[in-house]
Scaffold this motif. Structure first.
Motif, mmCIF file in Angstrom:
data_model
loop_
_atom_site.group_PDB
_atom_site.id
_atom_site.type_symbol
_atom_site.label_atom_id
_atom_site.label_comp_id
_atom_site.label_asym_id
_atom_site.label_seq_id
_atom_site.Cartn_x
_atom_site.Cartn_y
_atom_site.Cartn_z
ATOM 1 N N GLN A 220 29.516 15.614 40.630
ATOM 2 C CA GLN A 220 30.323 16.009 39.469
ATOM 3 C C GLN A 220 29.511 15.882 38.184
ATOM 4 O OE1 GLN A 220 33.641 13.308 39.883
ATOM 5 N NE2 GLN A 220 34.821 14.738 41.158
ATOM 6 N N ILE A 221 28.770 14.787 38.060
ATOM 7 C CA ILE A 221 27.926 14.593 36.876
ATOM 8 C C ILE A 221 26.844 15.668 36.809
ATOM 9 C CG2 ILE A 221 26.250 13.047 35.784
ATOM 10 C CD1 ILE A 221 27.856 10.696 36.969
ATOM 11 N N SER A 222 26.243 15.959 37.954
ATOM 12 C CA SER A 222 25.170 16.945 37.979
ATOM 13 C C SER A 222 25.679 18.341 37.618
ATOM 14 C CB SER A 222 24.498 16.963 39.354
ATOM 15 O OG SER A 222 25.396 17.380 40.360
ATOM 16 N N VAL A 223 26.875 18.693 38.076
ATOM 17 C CA VAL A 223 27.464 19.998 37.739
ATOM 18 C C VAL A 223 27.726 20.087 36.243
ATOM 19 C CG1 VAL A 223 29.498 21.461 38.002
ATOM 20 C CG2 VAL A 223 28.436 20.451 40.016
ATOM 21 N N LEU A 224 28.178 19.001 35.645
ATOM 22 C CA LEU A 224 28.399 18.986 34.191
ATOM 23 C C LEU A 224 27.082 19.198 33.440
ATOM 24 C CD1 LEU A 224 30.968 16.064 33.702
ATOM 25 C CD2 LEU A 224 31.362 18.507 33.319
ATOM 26 N N LEU A 225 26.031 18.514 33.878
ATOM 27 C CA LEU A 225 24.732 18.633 33.219
ATOM 28 C C LEU A 225 24.181 20.053 33.314
ATOM 29 C CD1 LEU A 225 22.948 15.343 34.382
ATOM 30 C CD2 LEU A 225 23.743 15.881 32.082
ATOM 31 N N LEU A 226 24.196 20.602 34.519
ATOM 32 C CA LEU A 226 23.605 21.940 34.666
ATOM 33 C C LEU A 226 24.471 23.019 34.021
ATOM 34 C CD1 LEU A 226 24.940 23.791 37.245
ATOM 35 C CD2 LEU A 226 23.911 21.938 38.543
ATOM 36 N N SER A 227 25.804 22.831 34.015
ATOM 37 C CA SER A 227 26.692 23.794 33.358
ATOM 38 C C SER A 227 26.481 23.775 31.846
ATOM 39 C CB SER A 227 28.152 23.490 33.681
ATOM 40 O OG SER A 227 28.399 23.586 35.064
ATOM 41 N N PHE A 228 26.414 22.572 31.293
ATOM 42 C CA PHE A 228 26.222 22.429 29.843
ATOM 43 C C PHE A 228 24.883 23.025 29.426
ATOM 44 C CE2 PHE A 228 25.034 19.679 26.119
ATOM 45 C CZ PHE A 228 25.984 20.203 25.245
ATOM 46 N N GLY A 229 23.823 22.709 30.179
ATOM 47 C CA GLY A 229 22.501 23.234 29.858
ATOM 48 C C GLY A 229 22.433 24.745 29.986
ATOM 49 N N ALA A 230 23.062 25.302 31.033
ATOM 50 C CA ALA A 230 23.025 26.752 31.244
ATOM 51 C C ALA A 230 23.792 27.496 30.160
ATOM 52 C CB ALA A 230 23.599 27.087 32.620
ATOM 53 N N ILE A 231 24.920 26.937 29.734
ATOM 54 C CA ILE A 231 25.716 27.557 28.662
ATOM 55 C C ILE A 231 24.909 27.616 27.366
ATOM 56 C CG2 ILE A 231 27.707 27.194 27.143
ATOM 57 C CD1 ILE A 231 29.215 26.181 29.652
ATOM 58 N N ILE A 232 24.221 26.511 27.056
ATOM 59 C CA ILE A 232 23.376 26.495 25.851
ATOM 60 C C ILE A 232 22.271 27.546 25.970
ATOM 61 C CG2 ILE A 232 21.721 25.156 24.497
ATOM 62 C CD1 ILE A 232 23.302 22.656 25.230
ATOM 63 N N THR A 233 21.653 27.642 27.139
ATOM 64 C CA THR A 233 20.570 28.599 27.352
ATOM 65 C C THR A 233 21.038 30.033 27.150
ATOM 66 O OG1 THR A 233 19.568 27.104 28.988
ATOM 67 C CG2 THR A 233 18.813 29.400 28.982
ATOM 68 N N ILE A 234 22.137 30.385 27.798
ATOM 69 C CA ILE A 234 22.622 31.771 27.791
ATOM 70 C C ILE A 234 23.178 32.165 26.432
ATOM 71 C CG2 ILE A 234 24.345 33.337 28.764
ATOM 72 C CD1 ILE A 234 24.000 31.694 31.416
ATOM 73 N N PHE A 235 24.102 31.360 25.902
ATOM 74 C CA PHE A 235 24.734 31.718 24.633
ATOM 75 C C PHE A 235 23.810 31.459 23.444
ATOM 76 C CE2 PHE A 235 28.415 31.518 27.388
ATOM 77 C CZ PHE A 235 29.174 32.597 26.935
ATOM 78 N N GLY A 236 22.968 30.430 23.548
ATOM 79 C CA GLY A 236 21.993 30.185 22.480
ATOM 80 C C GLY A 236 21.036 31.346 22.343
ATOM 81 N N THR A 237 20.594 31.882 23.480
ATOM 82 C CA THR A 237 19.704 33.053 23.470
ATOM 83 C C THR A 237 20.404 34.257 22.849
ATOM 84 O OG1 THR A 237 18.538 32.269 25.445
ATOM 85 C CG2 THR A 237 18.369 34.626 24.926
ATOM 86 N N TYR A 238 21.662 34.441 23.188
ATOM 87 C CA TYR A 238 22.430 35.573 22.657
ATOM 88 C C TYR A 238 22.565 35.493 21.137
ATOM 89 C CZ TYR A 238 26.529 38.435 21.568
ATOM 90 O OH TYR A 238 27.398 39.336 21.002
ATOM 91 N N PHE A 239 22.968 34.332 20.637
ATOM 92 C CA PHE A 239 23.211 34.206 19.191
ATOM 93 C C PHE A 239 21.903 34.252 18.392
ATOM 94 C CE2 PHE A 239 27.246 32.159 20.670
ATOM 95 C CZ PHE A 239 28.100 33.102 20.110
ATOM 96 N N LEU A 240 20.833 33.687 18.920
ATOM 97 C CA LEU A 240 19.542 33.787 18.233
ATOM 98 C C LEU A 240 19.036 35.227 18.221
ATOM 99 C CD1 LEU A 240 17.403 30.670 19.300
ATOM 100 C CD2 LEU A 240 18.427 31.155 17.082
ATOM 101 N N SER A 241 19.262 35.947 19.303
ATOM 102 C CA SER A 241 18.838 37.349 19.369
ATOM 103 C C SER A 241 19.626 38.207 18.392
ATOM 104 C CB SER A 241 18.993 37.876 20.804
ATOM 105 O OG SER A 241 18.179 37.152 21.703
#
Length: 350
Positions: A220-241
């Motif tokens: 459960q902890i690992s899913v939270l970590l990878l979900s949080f990191g992936a969301i930042i990666t995907i949406f952060g890339t979108y907004f910076l672009s």
């Protein structure tokens, strides 16, 4: 508190290596989409962003597995250089020369008046700088391998507090070197704590650390970590672009905090998971055995697929990316398997 090895069962590392191998191919299938920001449909770009953003863990996970599997062993320097180091060098040199020949041949066909000396100089430049873009990773790993006999001696004699001390400074150096925190940068040289080396120490630590939670809670902890990191990666890339009106790959960086979170989450998840399906276990075992060779040759296969009209947009990209990835994986595996069966093929197959 000292660190104790939880289990000698390391099958989970095979599973994770295979996922990282497949993820590298996904990165290279989808990456061309991203650089066409503003020139392709929003749907296509977002498809590439989601696929690519989800698999940026590939390089950190490879390095974490190297740390987990190599830093817990004692090495005699000569033996290490002869066995471990040569194992990555020989296949690397063979496939590098192969990529050099392809590049030089293509350039020579375009400029047939080139002198032999010019061709030789070009080939030498390619070997020194990298004959294919994906081989940057191997150049980096060669440097890390040279340090492993030294690092392994330190880490095997270090206690948990000392390892956490290194990791804390590494993470701090990783964060402070990001452009977003540049105004907080201090004039203290933390060069020795920066770079990809920290992932080896992190992988070793997570592989031997005995946590107080059960497997279900750790997942459960690992899913939270990878979900949080992936969301930042995907949406952060979108907004910076959007802000720069062109593709901005900042959050795709392997040394960013968000990618590190995904890598940690995935590492912990696989460490506490098992795959029991016999067919899947055999497939994983096969791909794992030839994973290094697959990495070396997959760009050659992708070039062939693209020239045959099979890439991210030969059908809907949602389907095209995984189909192209699986085709590339299958062909790459077959090539390396076939090379391995040749006389002395095991020395160049990877």
């Amino acid at each position: 508190m000292s660190i104790t090895i939880e289990s000698k069962n390391l099958n989970w590392t095979n599973n994770l290596r295979v996922l990282a191998t497949i993820s590298v191919i996904v990165v290279h299938v989808a990456c061309d989409i991203l650089y066409q920001y503003g020139h392709i449909s929003n749907f296509t770009w977002w498809t590439g962003n989601v696929y690519d953003g989800l698999v940026r863990f590939c390089v950190p996970v490879f390095l974490m597995l190297t740390g987990a599997l190599m830093l817990n062993k004692k090495y005699e320097l000569n033996d290490f250089l002869r066995k471990k180091f040569s194992r990555i060098i020989l296949p690397f040199l063979f496939w590098s020369l192969f990529y050099v020949l392809l590049t030089v041949r293509s350039e020579f066909l375009l400029e047939s008046e080139k002198a032999f000396v010019d061709i030789f100089k070009r080939a030498f430049t390619l070997i020194i700088g990298g004959s294919s873009f994906h081989l940057w990773y191997i150049y980096m790993v060669i440097g890390i391998y040279l340090f492993i006999p030294i690092l392994s001696k330190w880490i095997q004699n270090a206690n948990e507090k000392e390892i956490l001390y290194f990791l804390a400074i590494w993470i701090f150096a990783l964060m402070i070197n990001q452009p977003i925190f540049s105004k907080f940068r201090i004039n203290v040289d933390l060069t020795y704590f920066t770079g990809f080396l920290g992932y080896l120490v992190l992988g070793y630590y997570l592989s031997v650390k005995s946590f107080q939670y059960d497997a279900r809670r750790l997942k459960q902890i690992s899913v939270l970590l990878l979900s949080f990191g992936a969301i930042i990666t995907i949406f952060g890339t979108y907004f910076l672009s959007i802000a720069e009106d062109c593709f901005n790959e900042y959050f795709y960086g392997y040394l960013t905090f968000n990618v590190m979170l995904v890598s940690i989450g995935l590492f912990i998840f696989f460490k506490n998971s098992q795959i029991t399906n016999p067919v899947l276990v055999r497939v994983i075992g096969f791909i794992n055995k030839y994973s290094y060779g697959i990495y070396l040759v997959h760009i050659l296969v992708l070039r062939f697929l693209v020239s045959s009209g099979i890439d991210y947009d030969f059908i809907n990209p949602v389907l095209a990316i995984p189909i192209t990835t699986l085709l590339c994986l299958f062909l790459s595996s077959f090539i390396i398997y076939a090379v391995n069966k040749l006389p002395y093929g095991q020395y160049i197959s990877g």
